[in-house]
Design an enzyme around this catalytic site. Structure first.
Site, PDB file in Angstrom:
ATOM      1  N   GLY A  88       0.819  -1.218   0.000  1.00  0.00           N
ATOM      2  CA  GLY A  88       0.000   0.000   0.000  1.00  0.00           C
ATOM      3  C   GLY A  88       0.846   1.258   0.000  1.00  0.00           C
ATOM      4  N   ILE A 105       0.552   6.826   4.369  1.00  0.00           N
ATOM      5  CA  ILE A 105       1.615   6.348   5.248  1.00  0.00           C
ATOM      6  C   ILE A 105       2.594   5.441   4.499  1.00  0.00           C
ATOM      7  CG2 ILE A 105       2.060   4.869   7.265  1.00  0.00           C
ATOM      8  CD1 ILE A 105      -0.637   6.008   8.433  1.00  0.00           C
ATOM      9  N   VAL A 123      -3.815  -7.172  -1.820  1.00  0.00           N
ATOM     10  CA  VAL A 123      -3.254  -7.948  -0.706  1.00  0.00           C
ATOM     11  C   VAL A 123      -4.241  -8.987  -0.163  1.00  0.00           C
ATOM     12  CG1 VAL A 123      -1.633  -6.140   0.046  1.00  0.00           C
ATOM     13  CG2 VAL A 123      -3.906  -6.264   1.097  1.00  0.00           C
ATOM     14  N   SER A 150      -2.855   0.291  14.701  1.00  0.00           N
ATOM     15  CA  SER A 150      -3.566   1.559  14.918  1.00  0.00           C
ATOM     16  C   SER A 150      -3.823   1.747  16.405  1.00  0.00           C
ATOM     17  CB  SER A 150      -4.915   1.526  14.190  1.00  0.00           C
ATOM     18  OG  SER A 150      -5.700   2.665  14.544  1.00  0.00           O
ATOM     19  N   SER A 208      -6.528   2.219  17.210  1.00  0.00           N
ATOM     20  CA  SER A 208      -7.796   1.481  17.233  1.00  0.00           C
ATOM     21  C   SER A 208      -7.636   0.042  17.685  1.00  0.00           C
ATOM     22  CB  SER A 208      -8.448   1.471  15.850  1.00  0.00           C
ATOM     23  OG  SER A 208      -8.597   2.752  15.358  1.00  0.00           O
ATOM     24  N   GLN A 227     -16.632   1.879  13.546  1.00  0.00           N
ATOM     25  CA  GLN A 227     -15.462   1.107  13.106  1.00  0.00           C
ATOM     26  C   GLN A 227     -15.422  -0.309  13.660  1.00  0.00           C
ATOM     27  OE1 GLN A 227     -12.363   3.856  14.532  1.00  0.00           O
ATOM     28  NE2 GLN A 227     -11.849   4.208  12.392  1.00  0.00           N
ATOM     29  N   TYR A 271     -13.506  -2.538  11.626  1.00  0.00           N
ATOM     30  CA  TYR A 271     -12.125  -2.118  11.385  1.00  0.00           C
ATOM     31  C   TYR A 271     -11.212  -2.369  12.582  1.00  0.00           C
ATOM     32  CZ  TYR A 271      -8.241   1.261  10.740  1.00  0.00           C
ATOM     33  OH  TYR A 271      -7.003   1.865  10.646  1.00  0.00           O
ATOM     34  N   LYS A 328      -7.175  -4.214  13.321  1.00  0.00           N
ATOM     35  CA  LYS A 328      -5.959  -3.538  13.780  1.00  0.00           C
ATOM     36  C   LYS A 328      -5.433  -4.202  15.056  1.00  0.00           C
ATOM     37  CE  LYS A 328      -5.360  -1.686  10.494  1.00  0.00           C
ATOM     38  NZ  LYS A 328      -4.170  -1.360   9.689  1.00  0.00           N
ATOM     39  N   THR A 354      -4.448   9.715  14.894  1.00  0.00           N
ATOM     40  CA  THR A 354      -5.162  10.283  13.747  1.00  0.00           C
ATOM     41  C   THR A 354      -4.157  10.998  12.843  1.00  0.00           C
ATOM     42  OG1 THR A 354      -7.126  10.558  15.097  1.00  0.00           O
ATOM     43  CG2 THR A 354      -7.044  11.814  13.055  1.00  0.00           C
TER      44      THR A 354
HETATM   45  P1  NAP Z   1      -4.539   5.743   2.504  1.00  0.00           P
HETATM   46  O1  NAP Z   1      -3.884   7.053   2.293  1.00  0.00           O
HETATM   47  O2  NAP Z   1      -5.956   5.551   2.138  1.00  0.00           O
HETATM   48  O3  NAP Z   1      -3.636   4.630   1.803  1.00  0.00           O
HETATM   49  C1  NAP Z   1      -4.026   3.287   1.800  1.00  0.00           C
HETATM   50  C2  NAP Z   1      -3.046   2.494   0.967  1.00  0.00           C
HETATM   51  O4  NAP Z   1      -3.420   1.113   1.047  1.00  0.00           O
HETATM   52  C3  NAP Z   1      -3.061   2.894  -0.492  1.00  0.00           C
HETATM   53  O5  NAP Z   1      -1.741   2.906  -0.988  1.00  0.00           O
HETATM   54  C4  NAP Z   1      -3.855   1.763  -1.143  1.00  0.00           C
HETATM   55  O6  NAP Z   1      -3.433   1.441  -2.462  1.00  0.00           O
HETATM   56  C5  NAP Z   1      -3.498   0.592  -0.265  1.00  0.00           C
HETATM   57  N1  NAP Z   1      -4.486  -0.457  -0.374  1.00  0.00           N
HETATM   58  C6  NAP Z   1      -5.805  -0.423  -0.023  1.00  0.00           C
HETATM   59  N2  NAP Z   1      -6.394  -1.588  -0.310  1.00  0.00           N
HETATM   60  C7  NAP Z   1      -5.430  -2.372  -0.866  1.00  0.00           C
HETATM   61  C8  NAP Z   1      -5.414  -3.708  -1.360  1.00  0.00           C
HETATM   62  N3  NAP Z   1      -6.523  -4.471  -1.358  1.00  0.00           N
HETATM   63  N4  NAP Z   1      -4.255  -4.212  -1.847  1.00  0.00           N
HETATM   64  C9  NAP Z   1      -3.131  -3.446  -1.860  1.00  0.00           C
HETATM   65  N5  NAP Z   1      -3.092  -2.177  -1.412  1.00  0.00           N
HETATM   66  C10 NAP Z   1      -4.220  -1.659  -0.914  1.00  0.00           C
HETATM   67  O7  NAP Z   1      -4.468   5.336   4.067  1.00  0.00           O
HETATM   68  P2  NAP Z   1      -3.322   5.503   5.185  1.00  0.00           P
HETATM   69  O8  NAP Z   1      -3.855   6.409   6.217  1.00  0.00           O
HETATM   70  O9  NAP Z   1      -2.003   5.774   4.562  1.00  0.00           O
HETATM   71  O10 NAP Z   1      -3.372   4.028   5.789  1.00  0.00           O
HETATM   72  C11 NAP Z   1      -2.281   3.136   5.752  1.00  0.00           C
HETATM   73  C12 NAP Z   1      -2.392   2.171   6.948  1.00  0.00           C
HETATM   74  O11 NAP Z   1      -2.333   2.929   8.153  1.00  0.00           O
HETATM   75  C13 NAP Z   1      -3.701   1.401   7.005  1.00  0.00           C
HETATM   76  O12 NAP Z   1      -3.436   0.062   7.351  1.00  0.00           O
HETATM   77  C14 NAP Z   1      -4.490   2.073   8.114  1.00  0.00           C
HETATM   78  O13 NAP Z   1      -5.363   1.193   8.766  1.00  0.00           O
HETATM   79  C15 NAP Z   1      -3.366   2.514   9.016  1.00  0.00           C
HETATM   80  N6  NAP Z   1      -3.732   3.603   9.922  1.00  0.00           N
HETATM   81  C16 NAP Z   1      -4.029   4.853   9.444  1.00  0.00           C
HETATM   82  C17 NAP Z   1      -4.388   5.872  10.334  1.00  0.00           C
HETATM   83  C18 NAP Z   1      -4.735   7.256   9.882  1.00  0.00           C
HETATM   84  O14 NAP Z   1      -5.225   8.038  10.715  1.00  0.00           O
HETATM   85  N7  NAP Z   1      -4.504   7.641   8.638  1.00  0.00           N
HETATM   86  C19 NAP Z   1      -4.449   5.592  11.708  1.00  0.00           C
HETATM   87  C20 NAP Z   1      -4.136   4.321  12.154  1.00  0.00           C
HETATM   88  C21 NAP Z   1      -3.772   3.333  11.253  1.00  0.00           C
HETATM   89  P3  NAP Z   1      -4.282   1.860  -3.809  1.00  0.00           P
HETATM   90  O15 NAP Z   1      -4.775   3.246  -3.577  1.00  0.00           O
HETATM   91  O16 NAP Z   1      -3.250   1.748  -4.880  1.00  0.00           O
HETATM   92  O17 NAP Z   1      -5.389   0.874  -3.947  1.00  0.00           O
END
Ligand code: NAP
Length: 253
Positions: free
Chosen positions: A12, A17, A64, A143, A145, A153, A156, A160, A188
């Site tokens: 991802g 991130i 994935v 997370s 979370s 959530q 979700y 996590k 967040t």
């Molecule tokens: P994001 O900006 O929406 O990015 C999500 C990434 O995951 C994208 O690169 C997307 O790729 C990829 N992805 C989604 N579904 C996929 C799949 N089926 N196969 C392969 N790649 C996939 O979100 P983010 O905030 O960076 O989140 C990244 C991680 O951090 C997640 O696991 C999330 O749960 C965790 N997290 C985030 C936060 C927050 O506040 N942002 C907090 C806690 C944890 P494509 O766009 O190319 O499909």
């Protein structure tokens, strides 16, 4: 240059991130292999950023949630880079939905991407590391979370908590091979995953007020912690988790 000579795989990595982690790892001297699924344009941008830092990057498209994506990603990465030293399980989705009427497919897809996908990928990376015989580091993006709930959530937060638990079990299973396993728990962090949710100014201000450091996180705040856990500075750290939340978790009131 904490990661000089290391090959880092990240799922991802087309946005958020995952992208920030790819860039931070490259800044610290790593070559990277990057998985993505739908956002080809985003992946091109990540590749360009890594190239600007003078590091080598390869990309492998794949969902994935499909077990076969894991073997494909890890073997392509190992062939292109010459081995796998660090694996970051980051890909995830968070479709907010009220618990009582969450559609079955939303629940199943969230589980399949966030938890099953992390499991398949982690297992494939660990097999490669064991075969290489030189240890390694596995890092899951869990997370805050994993520790607290969210009314929108319920499909979700268990994923996590699940990836955090996965790292704990892997730390025991893989310790004998010199493979360290840890999770990072972001609070967040402003990315696409919560853009809609935080578009409401009142909600955003409420969140900011709850964070002792006074701001939402940025993707690179998380990336710095991943670099630490991936590096030899963390050589005795395994089975651990690190909150990267600006103090949000401990702020009861
Ligand atoms: P994001 O900006 O929406 O990015 C999500 C990434 O995951 C994208 O690169 C997307 O790729 C990829 N992805 C989604 N579904 C996929 C799949 N089926 N196969 C392969 N790649 C996939 O979100 P983010 O905030 O960076 O989140 C990244 C991680 O951090 C997640 O696991 C999330 O749960 C965790 N997290 C985030 C936060 C927050 O506040 N942002 C907090 C806690 C944890 P494509 O766009 O190319 O499909």
């Amino acid at each position: 240059m904490l990661l000089e000579g290391k090959n880092v795989l990240i799922t991802g990595a087309s946005r958020g991130i995952g992208r920030a982690t790819a860039i931070e790892c490259a800044r610290h001297g790593a070559d990277v292999a990057l998985n993505w699924f739908k956002d080809r344009e985003g992946m091109e941008e990540t590749l360009a950023e890594v190239a600007r830092l003078g590091r080598h990057a390869v990309e492998v498209e794949g969902d994935v949630a499909r077990p076969e994506s894991a073997e494909r990603f890890v073997s392509a990465a190992a062939a292109a880079l010459g081995g796998v030293d660090v694996f970051v399980s980051n890909a995830g989705i968070c479709p907010f939905h009220a618990f009582l009427d969450t559609p079955l497919e939303v629940f199943e897809r969230t589980m399949a991407v966030n938890l099953h996908g992390a499991y398949y990928m982690t297992q494939a990376a660990a097999r490669q590391m064991k075969q290489q015989g030189t240890g390694g580091a596995l890092i899951a993006i869990s997370s805050i979370s994993a520790l607290v709930g969210g009314g929108m959530q319920a499909h979700y937060t268990p994923t996590k908590a699940g990836v955090h638990s996965l790292m704990q079990s892997c730390a025991i299973a893989l310790g004998p091979y010199g493979i360290r396993c840890n999770s990072v728990m972001p609070g967040t962090i402003a990315t696409d995953i919560n853009r809609e949710d935080l578009a409401d100014p009142a909600k955003r201000a409420y969140m900011e007020k709850r964070i002792p450091l006074g701001r939402l996180g940025e993707a690179r705040d998380v990336a710095g912690c991943v670099v630490f856990l991936a590096s030899d500075l963390a050589r005795y750290v395994t089975g651990a988790s690190v909150l990267v939340d600006g103090g949000l978790f401990v702020n009861l009131q």
